[in-house]
Scaffold this motif. Sequence first.
Motif, mmCIF file in Angstrom:
data_model
loop_
_atom_site.group_PDB
_atom_site.id
_atom_site.type_symbol
_atom_site.label_atom_id
_atom_site.label_comp_id
_atom_site.label_asym_id
_atom_site.label_seq_id
_atom_site.Cartn_x
_atom_site.Cartn_y
_atom_site.Cartn_z
ATOM 1 N N ALA A 46 0.805 -1.223 0.000
ATOM 2 C CA ALA A 46 0.000 0.000 0.000
ATOM 3 C C ALA A 46 0.836 1.271 0.000
ATOM 4 N N ASP A 47 1.991 1.221 0.657
ATOM 5 C CA ASP A 47 2.804 2.432 0.783
ATOM 6 C C ASP A 47 3.578 2.778 -0.486
ATOM 7 N N THR A 48 3.723 1.831 -1.408
ATOM 8 C CA THR A 48 4.528 2.092 -2.604
ATOM 9 C C THR A 48 3.797 1.814 -3.917
ATOM 10 N N THR A 49 2.647 1.143 -3.876
ATOM 11 C CA THR A 49 1.977 0.738 -5.101
ATOM 12 C C THR A 49 1.492 1.930 -5.923
ATOM 13 N N PRO A 50 1.531 1.830 -7.256
ATOM 14 C CA PRO A 50 1.006 2.900 -8.098
ATOM 15 C C PRO A 50 -0.499 2.794 -8.330
ATOM 16 N N LEU A 51 -1.144 1.739 -7.832
ATOM 17 C CA LEU A 51 -2.554 1.507 -8.119
ATOM 18 C C LEU A 51 -3.447 2.592 -7.505
ATOM 19 N N GLY A 52 -4.377 3.085 -8.306
ATOM 20 C CA GLY A 52 -5.323 4.071 -7.814
ATOM 21 C C GLY A 52 -6.198 3.539 -6.700
ATOM 22 N N LEU A 53 -6.442 2.218 -6.714
ATOM 23 C CA LEU A 53 -7.251 1.595 -5.658
ATOM 24 C C LEU A 53 -6.626 1.756 -4.281
ATOM 25 N N ALA A 54 -5.345 2.067 -4.239
ATOM 26 C CA ALA A 54 -4.641 2.111 -2.958
ATOM 27 C C ALA A 54 -4.902 3.386 -2.170
ATOM 28 N N GLU A 55 -5.403 4.435 -2.820
ATOM 29 C CA GLU A 55 -5.479 5.735 -2.166
ATOM 30 C C GLU A 55 -6.280 5.688 -0.867
ATOM 31 N N GLU A 56 -7.466 5.083 -0.899
ATOM 32 C CA GLU A 56 -8.284 5.034 0.315
ATOM 33 C C GLU A 56 -7.683 4.100 1.364
ATOM 34 N N HIS A 57 -6.950 3.093 0.899
ATOM 35 C CA HIS A 57 -6.260 2.222 1.853
ATOM 36 C C HIS A 57 -5.148 2.993 2.567
ATOM 37 N N LYS A 58 -4.441 3.836 1.829
ATOM 38 C CA LYS A 58 -3.386 4.650 2.449
ATOM 39 C C LYS A 58 -3.980 5.573 3.507
ATOM 40 N N LEU A 59 -5.112 6.172 3.187
ATOM 41 C CA LEU A 59 -5.769 7.071 4.144
ATOM 42 C C LEU A 59 -6.208 6.299 5.390
#
Length: 291
Positions: A113-126
């Motif tokens: 989650a901290d390095t992935t380029p996937l757009g799906l990751a944004e809410e997971h990062k938050l």
Amino acid sequence: MTQPRLLVAAASGQLGRLTVDALLESVPAARIVAGVRNPDGDAAKAFAAKGVEVRKVDYADPAGLAAAFAGIDRLLLISSNAVGARAVQHNNAISAARQAGIKLIAYTSILHADTTPLGLAEEHKLTEAALRQSGVPFALLRNGWYTENYAASIPPALAHGVFLGAAGDGRISGAARADYARAAAAVLASDESQAGHIYELAGDQAFTLTEFAAAIAKASGKPVAYKNLSEPEFKAALVGAGLPEGFAGLLADSDAGAAKDALFDDGKALSRLTGRPTTPFAETIAAAVKG
């Protein structure tokens, strides 16, 4: 010593149901609580029939969450499927967990989650950031791709002889949803402290979509070839198949990320956590072909 009570949120979803079943293999039903949005639904009735307590858990209902979490020691916070509203919903659950005195939140995040380029990751990062700021002990289950995500496209692939994607030759370390459920159950029921653990969870065996299409052909006895599209072309194809534009865009973005190995991980943390090899992708395909 009193044994901890475990709550699986979003328990009526596919991952949630499998996680409850996995917990029941080693944990008495009396210690398990299934959190569902509809306590009168079929899933809730099935849980109750197994001796599992059912509570209403709706991430969009902050007032009801604190009461739902009362007396719970460990919470499996399965990420919401409301893309675009997930960060707010997860914050509601985290705040309620803190208010209820929950001692561990295990959250289903996304691989790297901290390095992935996937757009799906944004809410997971938050959500991961909110967990760090909450003061509640937590563990991160950074789930890789479910093999079933691609298996869902098997029927049109068989109908047209073509499996579409935009992942190029990217390697995808997919695993079956049941593998991730067993990992979640293992963390939630562990006798060892899980606070602060970050698990990058992925399948033991990586595949390309060319290999995936070949496995469909082998399992079905019908010719199926992989056709690689550009990200915009793949998005357009998904929209043409009836998917909402926003969701089609996220899937196309995920495939484009997979082309850069964003869905690849060879650490084998998933199989170590569950104590068994992950499900081979050909096995998931064969089951889907058989229906």
